[in-house]
Every structure is written in C-alpha cells, then in structure tokens.
Design a protein around this motif. Structure first.
Motif, short mmCIF file in Angstrom:
data_model
loop_
_atom_site.label_atom_id
_atom_site.label_comp_id
_atom_site.label_asym_id
_atom_site.label_seq_id
_atom_site.Cartn_x
_atom_site.Cartn_y
_atom_site.Cartn_z
N TYR A 202 0.82 -1.22 0.00
CA TYR A 202 0.00 0.00 0.00
C TYR A 202 0.85 1.27 0.00
N SER A 203 1.67 1.42 0.99
CA SER A 203 2.46 2.65 1.13
C SER A 203 3.62 2.40 2.08
N GLY A 204 4.51 3.37 2.17
CA GLY A 204 5.63 3.23 3.09
C GLY A 204 6.78 4.14 2.74
N LEU A 205 7.63 4.35 3.71
CA LEU A 205 8.79 5.22 3.53
C LEU A 205 9.88 4.56 2.68
N GLY A 206 10.06 3.27 2.86
CA GLY A 206 11.18 2.61 2.20
C GLY A 206 12.49 3.08 2.81
N LEU A 207 13.59 2.76 2.17
CA LEU A 207 14.90 3.18 2.66
C LEU A 207 15.07 4.68 2.46
N SER A 224 21.54 1.48 1.57
CA SER A 224 21.67 2.88 1.96
C SER A 224 21.26 3.11 3.41
N TYR A 225 21.00 2.03 4.14
CA TYR A 225 20.59 2.14 5.54
C TYR A 225 21.38 1.13 6.37
N PRO A 226 22.72 1.23 6.39
CA PRO A 226 23.57 0.23 7.06
C PRO A 226 23.60 0.39 8.59
N LYS A 227 22.45 0.28 9.20
CA LYS A 227 22.38 0.35 10.66
C LYS A 227 21.17 -0.46 11.14
N ASP A 228 20.96 -0.47 12.45
CA ASP A 228 19.87 -1.23 13.05
C ASP A 228 19.89 -2.68 12.56
#
Length: 297
Positions: A202-207, A224-228
């Motif tokens: 449906y929807s979302g922020l994504g990376l 592009s999100y090398p954490k958590d």
C-alpha cells in the motif's frame, strides 16, 4: 479353526513397499504443486500487466513506483493501489482516496482513520511463499498491521540511479522506453524482508524515505541504511541471486521461491522467467533508454 494373519516378514515387506511408493509419490506431488504455484504467479503478473496498460491508457503514463513524503495529495502511496481499479479492485482505490482526504498516511493513527493497508491482496502475493496464507506484518513496533506483496517495481540500477520505469514520483510513458517494451523490466519478484518491514503493497517510507525496497528496487541495489537490523548487510551493490526468507539481507535484491530464478513482468505485458545465471543481462533489461544490447537468458 486356524486364523489367517500376516507374518512378521510379510508385514515388513508391505511396509517397505509403502515407503518406496511414498518416496516416489511425494516428490512428484511437490513438483506438481510447485508448477501450479508458478503458473498462478505468472498469471497474476500477466493480469497486473494488463492493469498497467489500462492505467497508461487512462493517465498517459505508468504510475509512479511511489510518491514522496512531500506529495500534497497522497504521500508515500505505492503503485499497487493506483492500478487496483484496473484489476477489479476499485474499492481499494476509493478507500485510499477517502482515507487520504481525512488523514495522510503518516498521520493515520493520530486521526484515527483506517487506510486500506490491512487488505490482503492475493493478486500481489505469490503462493510459492510459505508465508502466503497470512501475509500481514504484525511487528509490535507498528500499532497497525500492514499487508505485504511478493512483487516490486523495477526502478533501474539502484535508488540513486533511477534508469528504470517506476521509481519515486516517476511518470514514465511508453514513448520514453526507447530500449523496447519487450526488453524492459517493469515488475519483478522479491519476497518481503525477514522482519516484514519492507514489501508493503500500500504505502511506506522505504529506505531513506525513497520508497526503495518497499514498492520498488534497483537490480543492483545498495544498502543505503547500514544500521539497526541491516548493519550486518554489505553495502552492495547486490546482485540477482537466490535469496532466503530467513536472511534479512535478501531484501536488497530480486529473488523468488521458484527453482532457478524469478518471474519478471516486462513493459509489453509479457512475463519471463529469468534464471539467476542471467544476472549479467539484468541491468540492460532494467533500463528504459540506455540503448544497450540485451543478451537474452
């Protein structure tokens, strides 16, 4: 009067025969089931292809892979609800329109208005995924559940190189696909991430708010999100290869539960199974106007 009965030897022979028959039958049943699931998946993608072309006929372009957070009308909305009226799910689109009028997606919990993101759409869920029967994210971090999809749009090479057809705020026309609609990827298989945070239909922020890995993905995507949860995943670029639903890093590349490769919807509405050995040609297939030569796999 004597009673007839099986001897121990006869009983063991019968058990052995049953075991042999089961050993022959079970793999055959599994192969038939796998072929059936693959056929369903292909047919679903073909129906999505028809819906995309119907949308293009109505709007003059393919839908955006997703919309940005700053979109004044429907921020963070993905491509699935936009084409839903064209595969006989107009109720999804109408609910989305009304929901956004009352509350933007990121304020839905504050406003108390329910978006249709809990709808489980079998049209966008491949039955080969063992999670198919309950494809709903119930991560305790999210107060509301979100349904997931097996299919994700092809944005090009990566989030920072959107050379494909659908990406954030895209409005690609068929006339823009000069590489040819039969040799340009539109949508491919990529099961949701292990933690169910990426792959919402449906929807979302994504990376990084770009919709990447949620509604669209590059064929050589980067982390592009090398954490958590993703700090142990390499930066990439990732290649087309067999993934694993228990491997969080598999969210960064296309793959499927089918044997040997994944199904891809082309821009002309056809569907192709591309083998993992075809990774070298995938980049050429992912671009809309690079004028490169595709080595068919």
């Amino acid at each position: 009067m004597s009673r007839r009965a099986f001897s121990l030897v006869e009983l063991l022979v019968i058990i052995a025969i049953i075991a042999i028959l089961a050993g022959l039958i079970i793999p055959a049943v599994q192969r038939v089931r796998s072929a059936s699931e693959r056929t369903i998946c292909i047919n679903q993608l073909k129906q999505l292809g028809l819906a995309f072309h119907s949308f293009h006929a109505s709007h003059g372009s393919f839908p955006p892979g997703s919309t940005s957070f700053n979109d004044p009308h429907q921020p963070l909305l993905g491509w699935v609800p936009r084409i839903s009226p064209h595969f006989e799910q107009d109720k999804i689109w109408q609910r989305a329109v009304v929901a956004y009028q009352h509350s933007p997606w990121h304020l839905q919990q504050v406003a108390g208005y329910q978006h249709p993101d809990t709808e489980q759409l079998r049209m966008v869920s491949c039955p080969s995924d063992p999670r198919f029967s309950d494809f709903v994210c119930r991560d305790p971090e999210f107060e509301l559940p979100h349904s997931l999809t097996s299919y994700i749009a092809v944005s090009g090479e990566a989030a920072d190189r959107t050379t494909g057809v659908m990406y954030i705020d895209s409005k690609t026309r068929i006339a823009d696909i000069t590489d040819g609609t039969s040799t340009t990827l539109l949508v491919g298989e990529r099961p949701p991430s292990k933690d169910n945070r990426y792959g919402w239909w449906y929807s979302g922020l994504g990376l990084e708010g770009l919709g990447t890995a949620d509604m669209h993905l590059g064929v050589h995507e980067i982390n592009s999100y090398p954490k958590d949860n993703y700090k142990d995943c390499s930066l990439g670029p990732y290649q087309y290869s067999l993934g694993d639903s228990d491997n969080i890093c598999s969210m960064f590349h296309y793959w499927s539960f089918h044997t040997g490769g994944a199904n891809f919807l082309m821009c002309d509405g056809s569907v192709r199974m591309i083998r993992y050995a075809g990774n070298s040609s995938l980049l050429s297939l992912a671009t809309r106007a690079s004028q490169d030569i595709v080595n068919d796999q």
